[in-house]
Design a protein around this motif. Structure first.
Motif, PDB file in Angstrom:
ATOM      1  N   ARG A   1       2.121 -39.018 -31.215  1.00 22.43           N
ATOM      2  CA  ARG A   1       1.858 -40.053 -32.231  1.00 22.43           C
ATOM      3  C   ARG A   1       0.483 -39.863 -32.875  1.00 22.43           C
ATOM      4  O   ARG A   1       0.317 -40.105 -34.068  1.00 22.43           O
ATOM      5  CB  ARG A   1       1.954 -41.447 -31.617  1.00 22.43           C
ATOM      6  N   MET A   2      -0.497 -39.435 -32.069  1.00 17.75           N
ATOM      7  CA  MET A   2      -1.839 -39.188 -32.621  1.00 17.75           C
ATOM      8  C   MET A   2      -1.812 -38.043 -33.630  1.00 17.75           C
ATOM      9  O   MET A   2      -2.470 -38.101 -34.660  1.00 17.75           O
ATOM     10  CB  MET A   2      -2.828 -38.835 -31.495  1.00 17.75           C
ATOM     11  N   ILE A   3      -1.064 -37.015 -33.307  1.00 17.09           N
ATOM     12  CA  ILE A   3      -0.978 -35.853 -34.205  1.00 17.09           C
ATOM     13  C   ILE A   3      -0.284 -36.243 -35.507  1.00 17.09           C
ATOM     14  O   ILE A   3      -0.746 -35.894 -36.601  1.00 17.09           O
ATOM     15  CB  ILE A   3      -0.265 -34.682 -33.503  1.00 17.09           C
ATOM     16  N   VAL A   4       0.800 -36.984 -35.409  1.00 18.86           N
ATOM     17  CA  VAL A   4       1.524 -37.432 -36.603  1.00 18.86           C
ATOM     18  C   VAL A   4       0.629 -38.349 -37.441  1.00 18.86           C
ATOM     19  O   VAL A   4       0.575 -38.235 -38.673  1.00 18.86           O
ATOM     20  CB  VAL A   4       2.842 -38.136 -36.206  1.00 18.86           C
ATOM     21  N   TYR A   5      -0.113 -39.227 -36.772  1.00 16.90           N
ATOM     22  CA  TYR A   5      -1.049 -40.131 -37.448  1.00 16.90           C
ATOM     23  C   TYR A   5      -2.115 -39.310 -38.189  1.00 16.90           C
ATOM     24  O   TYR A   5      -2.416 -39.571 -39.349  1.00 16.90           O
ATOM     25  CB  TYR A   5      -1.694 -41.042 -36.403  1.00 16.90           C
ATOM     26  N   SER A   6      -2.655 -38.290 -37.520  1.00 15.56           N
ATOM     27  CA  SER A   6      -3.686 -37.443 -38.117  1.00 15.56           C
ATOM     28  C   SER A   6      -3.142 -36.641 -39.302  1.00 15.56           C
ATOM     29  O   SER A   6      -3.818 -36.484 -40.323  1.00 15.56           O
ATOM     30  CB  SER A   6      -4.256 -36.489 -37.075  1.00 15.56           C
ATOM     31  N   LEU A   7      -1.926 -36.138 -39.184  1.00 16.77           N
ATOM     32  CA  LEU A   7      -1.303 -35.427 -40.299  1.00 16.77           C
ATOM     33  C   LEU A   7      -1.095 -36.360 -41.491  1.00 16.77           C
ATOM     34  O   LEU A   7      -1.307 -35.974 -42.645  1.00 16.77           O
ATOM     35  CB  LEU A   7       0.032 -34.814 -39.874  1.00 16.77           C
ATOM     36  N   GLY A   8      -0.671 -37.583 -41.216  1.00 18.15           N
ATOM     37  CA  GLY A   8      -0.508 -38.567 -42.283  1.00 18.15           C
ATOM     38  C   GLY A   8      -1.830 -38.865 -42.971  1.00 18.15           C
ATOM     39  O   GLY A   8      -1.891 -39.015 -44.195  1.00 18.15           O
ATOM     40  N   PHE A   9      -2.899 -38.930 -42.160  1.00 17.46           N
ATOM     41  CA  PHE A   9      -4.231 -39.169 -42.723  1.00 17.46           C
ATOM     42  C   PHE A   9      -4.619 -38.036 -43.674  1.00 17.46           C
ATOM     43  O   PHE A   9      -5.073 -38.275 -44.794  1.00 17.46           O
ATOM     44  CB  PHE A   9      -5.267 -39.294 -41.600  1.00 17.46           C
ATOM     45  N   ALA A  10      -4.448 -36.786 -43.227  1.00 17.40           N
ATOM     46  CA  ALA A  10      -4.799 -35.630 -44.055  1.00 17.40           C
ATOM     47  C   ALA A  10      -3.983 -35.616 -45.343  1.00 17.40           C
ATOM     48  O   ALA A  10      -4.528 -35.423 -46.446  1.00 17.40           O
ATOM     49  CB  ALA A  10      -4.580 -34.340 -43.270  1.00 17.40           C
ATOM     50  N   CYS A  11      -2.693 -35.818 -45.231  1.00 17.53           N
ATOM     51  CA  CYS A  11      -1.823 -35.828 -46.421  1.00 17.53           C
ATOM     52  C   CYS A  11      -2.162 -37.004 -47.336  1.00 17.53           C
ATOM     53  O   CYS A  11      -2.112 -36.875 -48.560  1.00 17.53           O
ATOM     54  CB  CYS A  11      -0.355 -35.882 -46.004  1.00 17.53           C
ATOM     55  N   GLY A  12      -2.524 -38.135 -46.748  1.00 15.18           N
ATOM     56  CA  GLY A  12      -2.889 -39.312 -47.539  1.00 15.18           C
ATOM     57  C   GLY A  12      -4.116 -39.075 -48.389  1.00 15.18           C
ATOM     58  O   GLY A  12      -4.204 -39.555 -49.530  1.00 15.18           O
ATOM     59  N   ASN A  13      -5.088 -38.339 -47.862  1.00 17.37           N
ATOM     60  CA  ASN A  13      -6.270 -37.997 -48.660  1.00 17.37           C
ATOM     61  C   ASN A  13      -5.873 -37.172 -49.873  1.00 17.37           C
ATOM     62  O   ASN A  13      -6.343 -37.403 -50.983  1.00 17.37           O
ATOM     63  CB  ASN A  13      -7.286 -37.212 -47.807  1.00 17.37           C
ATOM     64  N   TYR A  14      -4.996 -36.205 -49.654  1.00 19.73           N
ATOM     65  CA  TYR A  14      -4.547 -35.345 -50.756  1.00 19.73           C
ATOM     66  C   TYR A  14      -3.767 -36.171 -51.793  1.00 19.73           C
ATOM     67  O   TYR A  14      -4.043 -36.085 -52.990  1.00 19.73           O
ATOM     68  CB  TYR A  14      -3.680 -34.202 -50.224  1.00 19.73           C
ATOM     69  N   VAL A  15      -2.811 -36.966 -51.321  1.00 20.48           N
ATOM     70  CA  VAL A  15      -1.983 -37.771 -52.232  1.00 20.48           C
ATOM     71  C   VAL A  15      -2.849 -38.773 -52.991  1.00 20.48           C
ATOM     72  O   VAL A  15      -2.709 -38.944 -54.208  1.00 20.48           O
ATOM     73  CB  VAL A  15      -0.845 -38.476 -51.461  1.00 20.48           C
ATOM     74  N   GLY A  16      -3.772 -39.438 -52.302  1.00 21.38           N
ATOM     75  CA  GLY A  16      -4.656 -40.408 -52.960  1.00 21.38           C
ATOM     76  C   GLY A  16      -5.515 -39.764 -54.027  1.00 21.38           C
ATOM     77  O   GLY A  16      -5.690 -40.309 -55.122  1.00 21.38           O
ATOM     78  N   SER A  17      -6.047 -38.582 -53.734  1.00 18.88           N
ATOM     79  CA  SER A  17      -6.860 -37.863 -54.722  1.00 18.88           C
ATOM     80  C   SER A  17      -6.029 -37.450 -55.927  1.00 18.88           C
ATOM     81  O   SER A  17      -6.481 -37.528 -57.072  1.00 18.88           O
ATOM     82  CB  SER A  17      -7.479 -36.615 -54.084  1.00 18.88           C
ATOM     83  N   PHE A  18      -4.800 -37.017 -55.666  1.00 17.91           N
ATOM     84  CA  PHE A  18      -3.898 -36.623 -56.745  1.00 17.91           C
ATOM     85  C   PHE A  18      -3.588 -37.822 -57.651  1.00 17.91           C
ATOM     86  O   PHE A  18      -3.653 -37.719 -58.883  1.00 17.91           O
ATOM     87  CB  PHE A  18      -2.604 -36.055 -56.150  1.00 17.91           C
ATOM     88  N   ILE A  19      -3.280 -38.960 -57.044  1.00 16.38           N
ATOM     89  CA  ILE A  19      -2.973 -40.174 -57.823  1.00 16.38           C
ATOM     90  C   ILE A  19      -4.190 -40.595 -58.638  1.00 16.38           C
ATOM     91  O   ILE A  19      -4.083 -40.933 -59.818  1.00 16.38           O
ATOM     92  CB  ILE A  19      -2.502 -41.314 -56.901  1.00 16.38           C
ATOM     93  N   GLU A  20      -5.362 -40.569 -58.012  1.00 16.09           N
ATOM     94  CA  GLU A  20      -6.588 -40.969 -58.702  1.00 16.09           C
ATOM     95  C   GLU A  20      -6.841 -40.078 -59.910  1.00 16.09           C
ATOM     96  O   GLU A  20      -7.223 -40.544 -60.974  1.00 16.09           O
ATOM     97  CB  GLU A  20      -7.779 -40.907 -57.738  1.00 16.09           C
ATOM     98  N   GLU A  21      -6.613 -38.798 -59.740  1.00 12.99           N
ATOM     99  CA  GLU A  21      -6.795 -37.853 -60.838  1.00 12.99           C
ATOM    100  C   GLU A  21      -5.858 -38.179 -62.001  1.00 12.99           C
ATOM    101  O   GLU A  21      -6.230 -38.094 -63.166  1.00 12.99           O
ATOM    102  CB  GLU A  21      -6.520 -36.439 -60.320  1.00 12.99           C
TER     103      GLU A  21
END
Length: 170
Positions: free
Chosen positions: A62-82
């Motif tokens: 669960r920690m690994i999945v949570y961490s992967l979601g965090f990493a992907c969320g940074n990318y997705v959030g930056s993409f949306i902001e752009e």
């Protein structure tokens, strides 16, 4: 078990995307939007963290999945902001005197406010063209400059606040 991993992963992507957007909105002076997004961000986090912590000793994946979601969320959030391109920018253009005046006229004919300042280069006099505009116009303005085939040096900077000016009002 797979469903809980998918829930954790996608909820974390959404939560971190909201976090990224919240920070951008607040730093760009859009406090109300930032606060609204913050409400949903925390609501998602509270629901999510219970799912992650519940049984984490027996299921550390669960920690690994949570961490992967965090990493992907940074990318997705930056993409949306752009794509949203919230806020203002300043474009500085350096050109020869002759080309600077020519480029300024082309931009002004397209309803883009330009300030021309005399500048000094290493070998010749130059013009510094300064444009303050909404970030969502960045692609349009840069393409217009590029289409002129006028040799320039261009820098683009985020700008927090502009008082006055042509075509910048909220």
């Amino acid at each position: 078990m797979l469903m809980i991993y998918l829930f954790i992963f996608f909820a974390k992507i959404i939560e971190v995307s909201f976090m990224t957007l919240r920070v951008v909105f607040i730093t760009k002076g859009e406090k109300v939007y930032g606060s609204i997004i913050g409400f949903f961000e925390v609501a998602i986090w509270l629901g999510l963290i219970g799912s992650v912590l519940d049984g984490i000793q027996d299921d550390p994946l669960r920690m690994i999945v949570y961490s992967l979601g965090f990493a992907c969320g940074n990318y997705v959030g930056s993409f949306i902001e752009e794509k949203l391109a919230v806020g203002l920018m300043t474009i500085n253009i350096i050109a020869t005197e002759e080309n600077g005046k020519k480029l300024a006229n082309i931009l002004r004919n397209k309803k883009i406010g330009v300030t021309v300042v005399d500048a000094e280069g290493i070998e010749k006099s130059r013009n510094l063209l300064i444009i303050h505009a909404k970030r969502r116009r960045k692609g349009e303005i840069l393409k217009l400059i590029d289409d002129t085939n006028i040799p320039t040096v261009i820098s683009v900077n985020d700008t927090k606040v502009i008082y006055g000016g042509y075509g910048i009002r909220k």
